[in-house]
Design an enzyme around this catalytic site. Structure first.
Site, short mmCIF file in Angstrom:
data_model
loop_
_atom_site.label_atom_id
_atom_site.label_comp_id
_atom_site.label_asym_id
_atom_site.label_seq_id
_atom_site.Cartn_x
_atom_site.Cartn_y
_atom_site.Cartn_z
CE LYS A 1 -4.50 -1.40 1.63
NZ LYS A 1 -5.57 -1.23 2.60
CG ASP B 1 -8.95 0.89 2.24
OD1 ASP B 1 -9.85 0.20 1.75
OD2 ASP B 1 -7.77 0.52 2.35
#
Ligand code: NAP
Length: 487
Positions: A285, A321
């Site tokens: 990420k 997210d």
């Protein structure tokens, strides 16, 4: 063409596997080395699909340990019973392969090479070696240790396509899964799948049903846009169960695969150029940012990316997210001006904290390892606390992995330890966690991590396709994928 490998290990089981798998199979491969009491006549007449006869010797990764004479006698018998193709290993030599073809008029030979050396094969060298035999089909199989290792399979198939030859290239193992799904995109002739009701013939083989119904591997073509998830591990990722049916429903020529990647740089160099977009999960990420042209402001603030897609020839990275979590919460309670306690100090916690601060909540963070909470508080501008210091807040968000299956009986908070009006859990498997159940029992509103998951996946789908997905369908697909009653 999906070739379903029939593995037995008994004749009765082989017959049953053919019955269960027939609707997914273009061809059946009879693994005559694996089916202990195989009667080729009965199997081939029951197949109702063209048959590939294979009797793989031990020295090429199979289990047949008899003489070469006996092995070729088994293959001859299969041809006499009506097998359309015979798989013969390149290692037996071009002369023996040509002799077999000459002795069995009309038989089509799949000449195969199983590469067992360290590392990945040189696709051109393997292609030239297989090509020299001049068979109907060339097959290369090797083991992928990492997602980037499917590169040689892609290039092998591209060579065959340019040459207008039938070819199969399989990168075995979990990391090679996408090579099995994407064969047609790269010009391959067929792929192998595991039988329904039986074990795979090779490591990494997907079930025939999954290959046919979920990935629609046999319907893909050179124009298919490739998407997927990259991370390690990705085995339990739910994305394949959402994005593939969504593409199908929207009539898009696109597919979503799992790319199990540890060495990101190699994957980005060897495979990513063929992809249109990816979901990014741990451990990439952060590191993925070095491989894109632009990181949007929110992802930069959070310091993590979960979506990469192409826009105007450039690679753009975003984080869906954070908004996914806060949008789910705000459907029940606006966070502006509220007190907001986040449990955990990992990637999910950081995304939630940054977004909650952006939406003007007063944010506290508590974590098992206090020093990580302190660091996160310093980096984001919220306040680190010990749980014992907090008696009451408006919102508690669990951003630890506590309560996640298989340890679903655990909760990050003792029941009643903190009074709250709303409980949110980032954990989405199970969709209704112990933390949420206990909060609900004490009168709080609850928001499941499945809602966050849906929001972030919907945002990704919009980036991939340019249009909003069918939310109702997504919800239904996620319920199925999570095996939940509802979410
Ligand atoms: P992470 O970076 O590995 O962080 C894990 C956090 O959990 C750390 O703060 C860790 O504390 C804490 N933790 C782990 N085991 C614990 C225990 N036994 N007791 C107390 N604390 C414990 O993970 P992440 O990526 O932030 O993900 C966290 C959760 O969010 C996962 O369950 C993940 O599935 C979920 N998630 C959901 C979505 C969604 O769409 N719903 C999206 C992303 C993530 P220490 O610092 O002390 O180790």
């Amino acid at each position: 063409m999906i070739i379903v490998s029939i593995t037995g290990p008994s004749q009765a089981q082989a017959l049953r596997q053919m019955t269960l798998s027939r609707r997914y199979a273009s061809l059946f491969e009879l693994r005559l080395d694996l089916i202990a009491d195989a009667v080729p006549e009965a199997l081939i007449s029951a197949a109702k699909r063209p048959v590939v006869a294979t009797c793989r010797p031990v020295w090429e990764g199979g289990v047949f340990s008899g003489s070469e004479q006996d092995r070729f006698a088994i293959l001859s018998r299969a041809v006499r019973c009506g097998a359309s193709y015979v798989d013969i290993e390149l290692a037996v030599g071009a002369r023996a392969i040509r002799a077999f073809a000459a002795a069995h008029h009309g038989i089509r030979i799949i000449v195969s090479r199983h590469y067992f050396s360290e590392g990945t094969p040189d696709p051109r060298r393997e292609y030239n070696a297989l090509r020299s035999v001049n068979s109907a089909v060339m097959k290369l199989a090797y083991r992928a240790a990492d997602g980037g290792d499917i590169g040689p399979a892609m290039r092998f198939l591209q060579l065959a396509r340019r040459d207008r030859r039938h070819a199969i290239a399989v990168a075995m193992g979990e990391a090679g899964e996408a090579s099995r799904v994407l064969y047609r995109v790269f010009g391959g002739w067929a792929t192998f799948a595991a039988p329904e009701g039986g074990v795979p013939a090779a490591d990494g083989q997907l079930s025939a049903r999954m290959m046919h119904d979920l990935f629609r591997a046999h319907r893909l073509n050179r124009a298919t846009k490739i998407f997927g998830v990259i991370g390690h591990p990705v085995r339990y990722s739910k994305g394949i169960h959402l994005h593939n049916p969504l593409f199908q429903r929207a009539g898009r020529n696109a597919v979503y695969c799992r790319f199990d990647v540890e060495r990101l740089a190699s994957f980005m160099q060897n495979v990513f150029p063929a992809l249109s977009g990816v979901s990014v999960t741990q451990p990439h990420k952060l590191s993925i940012m070095d491989h894109v042209d632009r990181v949007d402001d929110r992802a930069r603030r959070i310091g993590a990316v979960n979506t990469v897609f192409r826009r105007g020839g450039r690679l753009v990275a975003e984080n869906t997210d954070a908004a996914g979590a806060l949008d789910a919460i705000e459907r029940k309670m606006r966070v502006k001006g509220k007190t907001f306690l986040v449990l955990g100090a990992g990637g999910a916690a950081r995304a939630i904290i940054v977004e909650a601060l952006q939406r003007e909540a007063t944010v506290f963070v508590a974590n098992r390892t206090r020093v990580r909470a302190d660091e996160l508080a310093r980096a984001t501008g919220c306040q680190a606390v010990d749980i014992g210091q907090v008696a009451s807040v408006d919102i508690v968000a669990n951003a630890t992995s506590v309560g996640m299956a298989p340890r679903a009986e655990e909760s990050p908070l003792t029941k009643g330890a903190v009074r709250m009006k709303l409980a949110f859990d980032a954990v989405y498997q199970p969709a209704d966690t112990r933390f949420l159940k206990e909060a609900r029992a004490l009168g709080a509103m609850t928001v499941s991590g499945a809602e966050m998951y849906l929001n972030q996946a919907a945002a990704q789908s919009r980036r991939y396709t340019g249009v909003a997905p069918d939310r109702r369908m997504m919800r239904r697909l996620l319920v199925e994928a999570l095996d939940a009653a509802e979410i």
